[in-house]
Design an enzyme around this catalytic site. Sequence first.
Site, PDB file in Angstrom:
ATOM      1  N   ARG A   1       0.820  -1.226   0.000  1.00  0.00           N
ATOM      2  CA  ARG A   1       0.000   0.000   0.000  1.00  0.00           C
ATOM      3  C   ARG A   1       0.851   1.272   0.000  1.00  0.00           C
ATOM      4  O   ARG A   1       0.564   2.240   0.677  1.00  0.00           O
ATOM      5  CB  ARG A   1      -0.978  -0.012   1.185  1.00  0.00           C
ATOM      6  CG  ARG A   1      -2.068  -1.055   1.006  1.00  0.00           C
ATOM      7  CD  ARG A   1      -3.017  -1.138   2.156  1.00  0.00           C
ATOM      8  NE  ARG A   1      -2.339  -1.644   3.329  1.00  0.00           N
ATOM      9  CZ  ARG A   1      -2.302  -1.030   4.502  1.00  0.00           C
ATOM     10  NH1 ARG A   1      -2.934   0.090   4.685  1.00  0.00           N
ATOM     11  NH2 ARG A   1      -1.655  -1.552   5.501  1.00  0.00           N
ATOM     12  N   ALA A   2       1.957   1.240  -0.756  1.00  0.00           N
ATOM     13  CA  ALA A   2       2.830   2.417  -0.812  1.00  0.00           C
ATOM     14  C   ALA A   2       2.937   2.970  -2.227  1.00  0.00           C
ATOM     15  O   ALA A   2       3.771   3.805  -2.504  1.00  0.00           O
ATOM     16  CB  ALA A   2       4.213   2.057  -0.281  1.00  0.00           C
ATOM     17  N   GLY A   3       2.125   2.448  -3.144  1.00  0.00           N
ATOM     18  CA  GLY A   3       2.190   2.936  -4.525  1.00  0.00           C
ATOM     19  C   GLY A   3       3.238   2.229  -5.355  1.00  0.00           C
ATOM     20  O   GLY A   3       3.569   2.674  -6.448  1.00  0.00           O
ATOM     21  N   LEU A   4       3.785   1.118  -4.835  1.00  0.00           N
ATOM     22  CA  LEU A   4       4.837   0.401  -5.570  1.00  0.00           C
ATOM     23  C   LEU A   4       4.307  -0.901  -6.188  1.00  0.00           C
ATOM     24  O   LEU A   4       5.089  -1.790  -6.542  1.00  0.00           O
ATOM     25  CB  LEU A   4       6.033   0.126  -4.651  1.00  0.00           C
ATOM     26  CG  LEU A   4       6.706   1.381  -4.085  1.00  0.00           C
ATOM     27  CD1 LEU A   4       7.887   1.009  -3.199  1.00  0.00           C
ATOM     28  CD2 LEU A   4       7.171   2.324  -5.205  1.00  0.00           C
TER      29      LEU A   4
ATOM     30  N   SER B   1       2.138  -3.335  -4.977  1.00  0.00           N
ATOM     31  CA  SER B   1       2.080  -4.577  -4.191  1.00  0.00           C
ATOM     32  C   SER B   1       0.862  -5.423  -4.571  1.00  0.00           C
ATOM     33  O   SER B   1       0.969  -6.655  -4.651  1.00  0.00           O
ATOM     34  CB  SER B   1       2.067  -4.272  -2.693  1.00  0.00           C
ATOM     35  OG  SER B   1       1.015  -3.386  -2.369  1.00  0.00           O
ATOM     36  N   SER B   2      -0.274  -4.798  -4.832  1.00  0.00           N
ATOM     37  CA  SER B   2      -1.461  -5.619  -5.137  1.00  0.00           C
ATOM     38  C   SER B   2      -1.312  -6.276  -6.500  1.00  0.00           C
ATOM     39  O   SER B   2      -1.677  -7.449  -6.675  1.00  0.00           O
ATOM     40  CB  SER B   2      -2.742  -4.780  -5.054  1.00  0.00           C
ATOM     41  OG  SER B   2      -2.772  -3.799  -6.068  1.00  0.00           O
TER      42      SER B   2
ATOM     43  N   ALA C   1       1.571  -7.088  -7.860  1.00  0.00           N
ATOM     44  CA  ALA C   1       2.577  -8.144  -7.682  1.00  0.00           C
ATOM     45  C   ALA C   1       1.920  -9.388  -7.096  1.00  0.00           C
ATOM     46  O   ALA C   1       2.180 -10.515  -7.545  1.00  0.00           O
ATOM     47  CB  ALA C   1       3.706  -7.647  -6.774  1.00  0.00           C
TER      48      ALA C   1
ATOM     49  N   ASP D   1      -0.435  -1.363 -13.787  1.00  0.00           N
ATOM     50  CA  ASP D   1       0.284  -2.062 -12.708  1.00  0.00           C
ATOM     51  C   ASP D   1       0.428  -3.553 -13.035  1.00  0.00           C
ATOM     52  O   ASP D   1       1.496  -4.141 -12.857  1.00  0.00           O
ATOM     53  CB  ASP D   1      -0.459  -1.902 -11.368  1.00  0.00           C
ATOM     54  CG  ASP D   1      -0.438  -0.472 -10.850  1.00  0.00           C
ATOM     55  OD1 ASP D   1      -0.057   0.434 -11.618  1.00  0.00           O
ATOM     56  OD2 ASP D   1      -0.812  -0.262  -9.683  1.00  0.00           O
TER      57      ASP D   1
HETATM   58  C1  MEV Z   1      -1.945   3.364  -9.663  1.00  0.00           C
HETATM   59  O1  MEV Z   1      -0.735   2.670  -9.514  1.00  0.00           O
HETATM   60  C2  MEV Z   1      -1.956   4.098 -10.956  1.00  0.00           C
HETATM   61  C3  MEV Z   1      -3.232   4.901 -11.245  1.00  0.00           C
HETATM   62  O2  MEV Z   1      -3.017   5.557 -12.492  1.00  0.00           O
HETATM   63  C4  MEV Z   1      -4.458   4.028 -11.305  1.00  0.00           C
HETATM   64  C5  MEV Z   1      -4.484   3.098 -12.525  1.00  0.00           C
HETATM   65  O3  MEV Z   1      -3.757   3.316 -13.492  1.00  0.00           O
HETATM   66  O4  MEV Z   1      -5.314   2.161 -12.504  1.00  0.00           O
HETATM   67  C6  MEV Z   1      -3.452   5.988 -10.192  1.00  0.00           C
END
Ligand code: MEV
Length: 317
Positions: free
Chosen positions: A110-113, A115-116, A118, A156
């Site tokens: 949950r840090a924007g890297l 994880s979900s 992955a 992602d």
């Molecule tokens: C999230 O990692 C990236 C966003 O652009 C959402 C998405 O692309 O689904 C914020």
Amino acid sequence: MNARMPADRRPTLFASANACGKVILVGEHAVVHGQPALAAGLAGALELTATRTPDPGAPVRVAIPAWDLDVDLRGDLEHPVAQACAEVLSHCDGPLTGWQIAGAPTIPARAGLGSSAALTVALARLALGPDADPEEVIAASMVGERVFHGEPSGVDSAVATYGGVLRFVRGRPPEPIRVAAPLRLVIIPSGVPRNTADQVARVRHNLERWPRVARPMLDAIGATTDAFQDALVGGHTERLGELMNFAHHLLAGLGVSSPVLDELCHRARAAGAAGAKLTGAGGGGCIIALANEATDPIVASMRARGLDPLVVEVQPC
Ligand code: MEV
């Protein structure tokens, strides 16, 4: 669907599988609305191992202690991670009983890297095997990502599957990008958790309420991504920092930065970064900073602020 599984066999899992994390270099949020994004894979982000449990009827458990995660895929279905994992395994005709899955990550959750993504990619690979078609893995991952994030763009899942540096446009196959020179980035986790679905909803709300303001900002992020890609491919690294700053300010204008993220970007620039921006959904999570020369002063400045930065090198390929 796992078309290779004979109908008379119990569903099974492979012994281990892994997936990349990701850092979005530029283009987050705009990518949800049809603009391009560039993302780099963080190799070795998550390794999952699967072992049979003595009781074949026991629900599958997924335990990743470093992420404070221990869920059972029958009893914990209120938990979004359990629900997402169950949906990915069902999509792949994988087992929902008789297995224990353990995870060893090298990125925080949950840090924007990523994880979900992955987790869902590695899980799909556990069920589909190492030779699975990457597009099949991405499709399975997206089933889980929808549980977490509503309507994700897919960037992602694509980068968690392929790694490297990708240009991603929603609905099109991801395109590998040849980077001319290595890129040293400092990833700085703010320590503030965030919710991707809420952040995506915030941009959508602003777009609906102020279309003539927000739409050109999303288009400008797309133009920033194109310019960033040209500079990456052409070896004009001196332009990248400036473009990252543009991207951060546009994202802030769309409402997805925060005082802490803004402050960390200022701090990184003051410590010598050529540019800095939030990465991923924003609101919390991480920023990335591009070092002008050495990364050490940026790392030292963030450590002095009590944070734990990570230096990564995006390699030419
Ligand atoms: C999230 O990692 C990236 C966003 O652009 C959402 C998405 O692309 O689904 C914020």
